[in-house]
Design a protein around this motif. Structure first.
Motif, PDB file in Angstrom:
ATOM      1  N   MET A  22       0.976  -1.211   0.017  1.00 18.51           N
ATOM      2  CA  MET A  22       0.275  -0.311   0.132  1.00 18.51           C
ATOM      3  C   MET A  22       1.146   1.364  -0.237  1.00 18.51           C
ATOM      4  SD  MET A  22      -2.937   1.007   2.698  1.00 18.51           S
ATOM      5  CE  MET A  22      -2.199   1.571   4.311  1.00 18.51           C
ATOM      6  N   ARG A  23       0.360   2.537  -0.861  1.00 23.88           N
ATOM      7  CA  ARG A  23       0.773   3.477  -0.536  1.00 23.88           C
ATOM      8  C   ARG A  23       0.326   5.280  -0.473  1.00 23.88           C
ATOM      9  NH1 ARG A  23       4.327   2.595  -7.009  1.00 23.88           N
ATOM     10  NH2 ARG A  23       5.197   1.037  -7.009  1.00 23.88           N
ATOM     11  N   LEU A  24       0.749   5.020   0.576  1.00 21.03           N
ATOM     12  CA  LEU A  24      -0.040   5.820   0.928  1.00 21.03           C
ATOM     13  C   LEU A  24       0.606   8.179  -0.036  1.00 21.03           C
ATOM     14  CD1 LEU A  24       0.653   5.475   4.949  1.00 21.03           C
ATOM     15  CD2 LEU A  24      -1.693   5.762   2.561  1.00 21.03           C
ATOM     16  N   ARG A  25      -0.183   8.838   0.059  1.00 20.13           N
ATOM     17  CA  ARG A  25      -0.486   9.764  -0.858  1.00 20.13           C
ATOM     18  C   ARG A  25      -0.968  11.322  -0.041  1.00 20.13           C
ATOM     19  NH1 ARG A  25      -2.321  10.839  -6.683  1.00 20.13           N
ATOM     20  NH2 ARG A  25      -2.530  12.849  -6.301  1.00 20.13           N
ATOM     21  N   PRO A  26      -0.456  12.394  -0.022  1.00 23.50           N
ATOM     22  CA  PRO A  26      -1.237  12.690   0.517  1.00 23.50           C
ATOM     23  C   PRO A  26      -2.802  14.178  -0.257  1.00 23.50           C
ATOM     24  CG  PRO A  26       0.053  14.230  -0.318  1.00 23.50           C
ATOM     25  CD  PRO A  26       0.665  13.029  -0.712  1.00 23.50           C
ATOM     26  N   GLY A  27      -3.897  13.497   1.022  1.00 19.73           N
ATOM     27  CA  GLY A  27      -5.020  14.185   0.485  1.00 19.73           C
ATOM     28  C   GLY A  27      -5.276  15.350   0.194  1.00 19.73           C
ATOM     29  N   ALA A  28      -7.010  15.689  -0.006  1.00 26.07           N
ATOM     30  CA  ALA A  28      -7.090  17.135  -0.701  1.00 26.07           C
ATOM     31  C   ALA A  28      -6.851  17.992   0.442  1.00 26.07           C
ATOM     32  CB  ALA A  28      -8.416  17.075  -1.575  1.00 26.07           C
ATOM     33  N   ASN A  29      -7.042  17.991   1.622  1.00 29.49           N
ATOM     34  CA  ASN A  29      -8.033  18.337   3.099  1.00 29.49           C
ATOM     35  C   ASN A  29      -6.656  18.030   3.687  1.00 29.49           C
ATOM     36  OD1 ASN A  29     -11.051  18.438   2.155  1.00 29.49           O
ATOM     37  ND2 ASN A  29     -11.193  17.096   3.718  1.00 29.49           N
ATOM     38  N   LEU A  30      -5.545  17.432   3.977  1.00 27.11           N
ATOM     39  CA  LEU A  30      -3.394  17.196   4.167  1.00 27.11           C
ATOM     40  C   LEU A  30      -3.859  18.523   3.603  1.00 27.11           C
ATOM     41  CD1 LEU A  30      -1.953  16.532   6.266  1.00 27.11           C
ATOM     42  CD2 LEU A  30      -1.423  15.207   4.437  1.00 27.11           C
ATOM     43  N   ILE A  31      -3.154  18.845   2.383  1.00 33.53           N
ATOM     44  CA  ILE A  31      -2.671  19.596   1.523  1.00 33.53           C
ATOM     45  C   ILE A  31      -2.832  21.317   1.631  1.00 33.53           C
ATOM     46  CG2 ILE A  31      -2.244  20.332  -0.799  1.00 33.53           C
ATOM     47  CD1 ILE A  31      -2.160  17.694  -1.513  1.00 33.53           C
ATOM     48  N   ARG A  32      -5.208  20.925   2.293  1.00 35.15           N
ATOM     49  CA  ARG A  32      -4.994  22.871   2.974  1.00 35.15           C
ATOM     50  C   ARG A  32      -4.899  22.985   3.730  1.00 35.15           C
ATOM     51  NH1 ARG A  32     -10.026  20.061   0.287  1.00 35.15           N
ATOM     52  NH2 ARG A  32     -10.517  21.030  -1.474  1.00 35.15           N
ATOM     53  N   ALA A  33      -4.335  21.789   4.959  1.00 32.99           N
ATOM     54  CA  ALA A  33      -3.740  22.222   5.813  1.00 32.99           C
ATOM     55  C   ALA A  33      -2.874  22.588   6.462  1.00 32.99           C
ATOM     56  CB  ALA A  33      -4.746  21.051   7.611  1.00 32.99           C
ATOM     57  N   ILE A  34      -2.058  22.417   5.810  1.00 36.68           N
ATOM     58  CA  ILE A  34      -1.081  22.235   6.212  1.00 36.68           C
ATOM     59  C   ILE A  34      -0.379  23.692   4.891  1.00 36.68           C
ATOM     60  CG2 ILE A  34       1.600  21.346   4.669  1.00 36.68           C
ATOM     61  CD1 ILE A  34       0.847  18.774   4.721  1.00 36.68           C
ATOM     62  N   LEU A  35      -0.642  23.738   3.860  1.00 39.47           N
ATOM     63  CA  LEU A  35      -0.690  25.158   3.496  1.00 39.47           C
ATOM     64  C   LEU A  35      -0.883  26.058   4.206  1.00 39.47           C
ATOM     65  CD1 LEU A  35      -1.686  24.224  -0.408  1.00 39.47           C
ATOM     66  CD2 LEU A  35       0.171  24.991   0.662  1.00 39.47           C
TER      67      LEU A  35
ATOM     68  N   ARG B 156      -4.886   3.550   9.517  1.00 36.69           N
ATOM     69  CA  ARG B 156      -5.251   2.200  10.352  1.00 36.69           C
ATOM     70  C   ARG B 156      -6.337   2.557   9.284  1.00 36.69           C
ATOM     71  NH1 ARG B 156      -4.113   3.435  16.913  1.00 36.69           N
ATOM     72  NH2 ARG B 156      -1.896   3.357  16.138  1.00 36.69           N
ATOM     73  N   LEU B 157      -7.325   3.509   9.417  1.00 29.58           N
ATOM     74  CA  LEU B 157      -9.062   2.899   8.305  1.00 29.58           C
ATOM     75  C   LEU B 157      -8.505   2.159   6.910  1.00 29.58           C
ATOM     76  CD1 LEU B 157     -10.960   6.038   9.870  1.00 29.58           C
ATOM     77  CD2 LEU B 157     -10.826   3.627  10.339  1.00 29.58           C
ATOM     78  N   LEU B 158      -7.569   3.040   6.096  1.00 34.22           N
ATOM     79  CA  LEU B 158      -7.531   2.899   4.377  1.00 34.22           C
ATOM     80  C   LEU B 158      -7.052   1.477   4.955  1.00 34.22           C
ATOM     81  CD1 LEU B 158      -5.805   6.696   4.117  1.00 34.22           C
ATOM     82  CD2 LEU B 158      -7.957   5.069   3.343  1.00 34.22           C
ATOM     83  N   ARG B 159      -5.841   1.544   5.799  1.00 31.56           N
ATOM     84  CA  ARG B 159      -4.955  -0.296   5.492  1.00 31.56           C
ATOM     85  C   ARG B 159      -6.218  -1.178   6.147  1.00 31.56           C
ATOM     86  NH1 ARG B 159      -0.878   0.452   8.818  1.00 31.56           N
ATOM     87  NH2 ARG B 159      -0.019   1.297   7.243  1.00 31.56           N
ATOM     88  N   SER B 160      -6.899  -1.175   6.520  1.00 33.96           N
ATOM     89  CA  SER B 160      -7.987  -1.960   7.125  1.00 33.96           C
ATOM     90  C   SER B 160      -9.211  -2.094   5.810  1.00 33.96           C
ATOM     91  CB  SER B 160      -9.333  -1.862   8.874  1.00 33.96           C
ATOM     92  OG  SER B 160     -10.165  -2.490   8.802  1.00 33.96           O
ATOM     93  N   LEU B 161      -9.478  -0.889   4.726  1.00 33.87           N
ATOM     94  CA  LEU B 161     -10.381  -0.982   3.837  1.00 33.87           C
ATOM     95  C   LEU B 161      -9.766  -1.975   2.937  1.00 33.87           C
ATOM     96  CD1 LEU B 161     -12.578   0.535   2.523  1.00 33.87           C
ATOM     97  CD2 LEU B 161     -11.295   2.335   2.052  1.00 33.87           C
ATOM     98  N   LEU B 162      -8.782  -1.941   2.472  1.00 31.60           N
ATOM     99  CA  LEU B 162      -7.713  -2.267   1.327  1.00 31.60           C
ATOM    100  C   LEU B 162      -7.456  -3.378   1.593  1.00 31.60           C
ATOM    101  CD1 LEU B 162      -5.650   0.753  -0.436  1.00 31.60           C
ATOM    102  CD2 LEU B 162      -7.550   0.202  -1.382  1.00 31.60           C
ATOM    103  N   SER B 163      -7.653  -3.993   2.975  1.00 26.57           N
ATOM    104  CA  SER B 163      -7.160  -5.605   2.715  1.00 26.57           C
ATOM    105  C   SER B 163      -9.039  -6.315   2.918  1.00 26.57           C
ATOM    106  CB  SER B 163      -6.813  -5.284   4.727  1.00 26.57           C
ATOM    107  OG  SER B 163      -7.976  -5.264   5.670  1.00 26.57           O
ATOM    108  N   LYS B 164      -9.808  -5.699   2.957  1.00 27.90           N
ATOM    109  CA  LYS B 164     -11.108  -6.445   3.111  1.00 27.90           C
ATOM    110  C   LYS B 164     -11.912  -5.898   1.507  1.00 27.90           C
ATOM    111  CE  LYS B 164     -12.073  -6.471   7.731  1.00 27.90           C
ATOM    112  NZ  LYS B 164     -12.786  -5.987   8.638  1.00 27.90           N
ATOM    113  N   VAL B 165     -10.845  -5.599   0.043  1.00 28.11           N
ATOM    114  CA  VAL B 165     -11.037  -4.935  -1.305  1.00 28.11           C
ATOM    115  C   VAL B 165     -10.613  -6.441  -1.769  1.00 28.11           C
ATOM    116  CG1 VAL B 165     -11.044  -3.333  -2.533  1.00 28.11           C
ATOM    117  CG2 VAL B 165     -11.730  -2.525  -0.415  1.00 28.11           C
TER     118      VAL B 165
ATOM    119  N   ALA C 194      -4.669   6.272   0.015  1.00 27.53           N
ATOM    120  CA  ALA C 194      -3.956   5.049  -0.131  1.00 27.53           C
ATOM    121  C   ALA C 194      -3.985   4.278  -0.965  1.00 27.53           C
ATOM    122  CB  ALA C 194      -4.278   3.948   1.131  1.00 27.53           C
ATOM    123  N   GLN C 195      -2.877   3.973  -2.515  1.00 26.15           N
ATOM    124  CA  GLN C 195      -3.599   2.551  -3.379  1.00 26.15           C
ATOM    125  C   GLN C 195      -2.425   2.030  -3.034  1.00 26.15           C
ATOM    126  OE1 GLN C 195      -2.270   5.058  -7.194  1.00 26.15           O
ATOM    127  NE2 GLN C 195      -0.552   3.737  -7.355  1.00 26.15           N
ATOM    128  N   LYS C 196      -3.155   1.270  -3.699  1.00 29.34           N
ATOM    129  CA  LYS C 196      -2.719  -0.680  -4.154  1.00 29.34           C
ATOM    130  C   LYS C 196      -3.110  -1.363  -5.071  1.00 29.34           C
ATOM    131  CE  LYS C 196      -3.959  -5.089  -1.471  1.00 29.34           C
ATOM    132  NZ  LYS C 196      -4.740  -5.751  -0.220  1.00 29.34           N
TER     133      LYS C 196
END
Length: 440
Positions: free
Chosen positions: A1-14, A49-58, A149-151
């Protein structure tokens, strides 16, 4: 699984980056930034954690055909199953061949908990061969859109792209339908020739050849009986395809090799329908494959499997190796159909020597496929010195080619000089002419 920042995280950091200069003016602002960063980090960790759990059940599976005609639309379906307790939001992307149209087709999905979604993409591949589809990439968004998260899912599939006239005749263009109809009429009309293979005995009728009277049967029955003959069946036809650099030239219907394979399959089908045995061989600087003649219309499918994905590797063709293979494995007198091309007299000297020796034992038909680009250059207007030089070279190549073909004809070899896109009907017409001449 690969992680990348989402739209809201980018806005918060800016936002935090914009507010950070205030700490130099108002020191108390640093505490505000600190208390803003800690919850943001906590939510991000929670989302991981939520994304890891989600993608494990797809689960992702694929449904599609394994065989389709060239440039014929077909559907590929992806079934995405979400077995988790949260909604799946994101984008699914199938990895497609570079030659596919379209070659990139991401699809947005929203699947409820314990739900299933199906994505359908219509594709077409204009070049024959075997292609791989997959893997499938799924990029899911977290519930607060802080992270993505990308898988990848390894639901690969292979698909065979065969000539469209061979796979199905339903989706053909009007010109292709007319060509096949004309071809069918030609084959049926030309088969009624005078053969040398005994078929039956029948009563003498006005116009029958008296030389075919069976005198023993006539004496026994008391009235004239003649022998009926048919064109021979169960003859061997070997189709040899050149895969060298000359066959990689572009035409209006793909490459010259594409046209050769299309015509070879049509010729094989005609030969097999009328009781002949048909085989195929292909070569460039060495023998790439050889399939001994077989009988039965169904064997055309195995022949198609062996040549549908041939590609020109831009090697110089050497017929000597294929000539040796034919001498070794094809002892029975056969009709050898060679689909190739030739450039100059010097090249044809070696080529002609092998063909002349082969023609002493077999009936040889050499189908020479022209290069359309040379004709275009010769007849194009000249507007510069470079255009004139290019036209002179093309004209010289055409002259050399005609001399080479003339030398082959002079050696007693049947030569068919045609445009690649118009090869099928003249080739089968010439095959039937040779068949009716009872040369085998």
């Amino acid at each position: 699984m690969r992680l990348r920042p989402g739209a809201n995280l980018i806005r918060a950091i800016l936002g935090l980056a914009v507010l950070s200069p205030l700490t130099f003016v108002v020191p108390q602002a640093a505490w505000v930034l600190l208390f803003g960063t800690i919850p943001l980090a906590a939510f991000a960790i929670r989302e991981v954690r939520l994304l890891r759990s989600l993608l494990s059940k797809v689960e992702v599976s694929r449904r599609q055909t394994s065989l389709v005609g060239r440039d014929t639309p077909f559907l590929t379906k992806l079934v995405i199953s979400n077995q988790s307790e949260q909604e799946l939001l994101g984008v699914v992307r199938d990895v497609l061949p570079n030659t596919a149209i379209p070659d990139y087709s991401p699809v947005s999905i929203a699947i409820p908990p314990h739900g299933i979604a199906t994505t359908t993409t219509q594709l077409r591949i204009p070049e024959r061969g075997r292609y791989e589809l997959g893997p499938v990439w799924l990029r899911a968004q977290g519930p607060w859109k802080l992270l993505e998260a990308q898988k990848d899912f390894d639901c690969r599939a292979s698909i065979k792209i065969l000539p469209e006239t061979f796979v199905s005749k339903e989706g053909l263009s009007e010109d292709q339908r007319a060509q096949l109809l004309m071809l069918d009429k030609i084959t049926r009309a030309r088969q009624n020739g005078a053969g040398t293979e005994f078929e039956s005995l029948s009563e003498f009728r006005h116009g029958d050849d008296p030389r075919r009277i069976d005198w023993r049967t006539t004496a026994r029955l008391g009235h004239p009986i003649v022998r009926r003959y048919q064109v021979e069946r169960h003859r061997d036809v070997m189709i040899i395809i050149d895969c060298g650099r000359l066959m990689g030239a572009k035409t209006s219907a793909g490459t010259k090799l594409d046209c050769a394979i299309d015509s070879a399959l049509m010729l094989a089908e005609v030969a097999l329908r009328h009781g002949d045995r048909c085989g195929v061989g292909y070569f460039d600087n060495q023998v790439r494959g050889y399939r001994a003649p077989l009988s039965g219309v169904s064997s055309v499918h195995s022949m198609a499997d062996s040549i549908y994905d041939l590609q020109s590797e831009w090697r110089e063709s050497d017929f000597g190796a294929m000539f040796a293979e034919l001498q070794l494995r094809q002892s029975r007198r056969s009709l050898i159909v060679l689909l190739s091309d030739i450039v100059d007299v010097e090249t044809s000297t070696r080529f002609r020597t092998s063909l002349a020796r082969l023609a002493q034992k077999h009936v040889l038909l050499f189908a020479a496929l022209r290069t359309p680009l040379l004709e275009q250059v010769v007849h194009s207007p000249v507007s510069s010195l470079l255009d004139g030089s290019r036209q002179a070279v093309a004209f010289e190549l055409l002259q050399q080619r005609q001399k080479a073909l003339h030398s082959l004809r002079h050696s007693g070899i049947q030569v068919l000089d045609v445009e690649p896109s118009d090869l099928t009907v003249p080739l089968i017409n010439e095959f039937i002419e040779l068949r009716c001449q009872n040369l085998l």
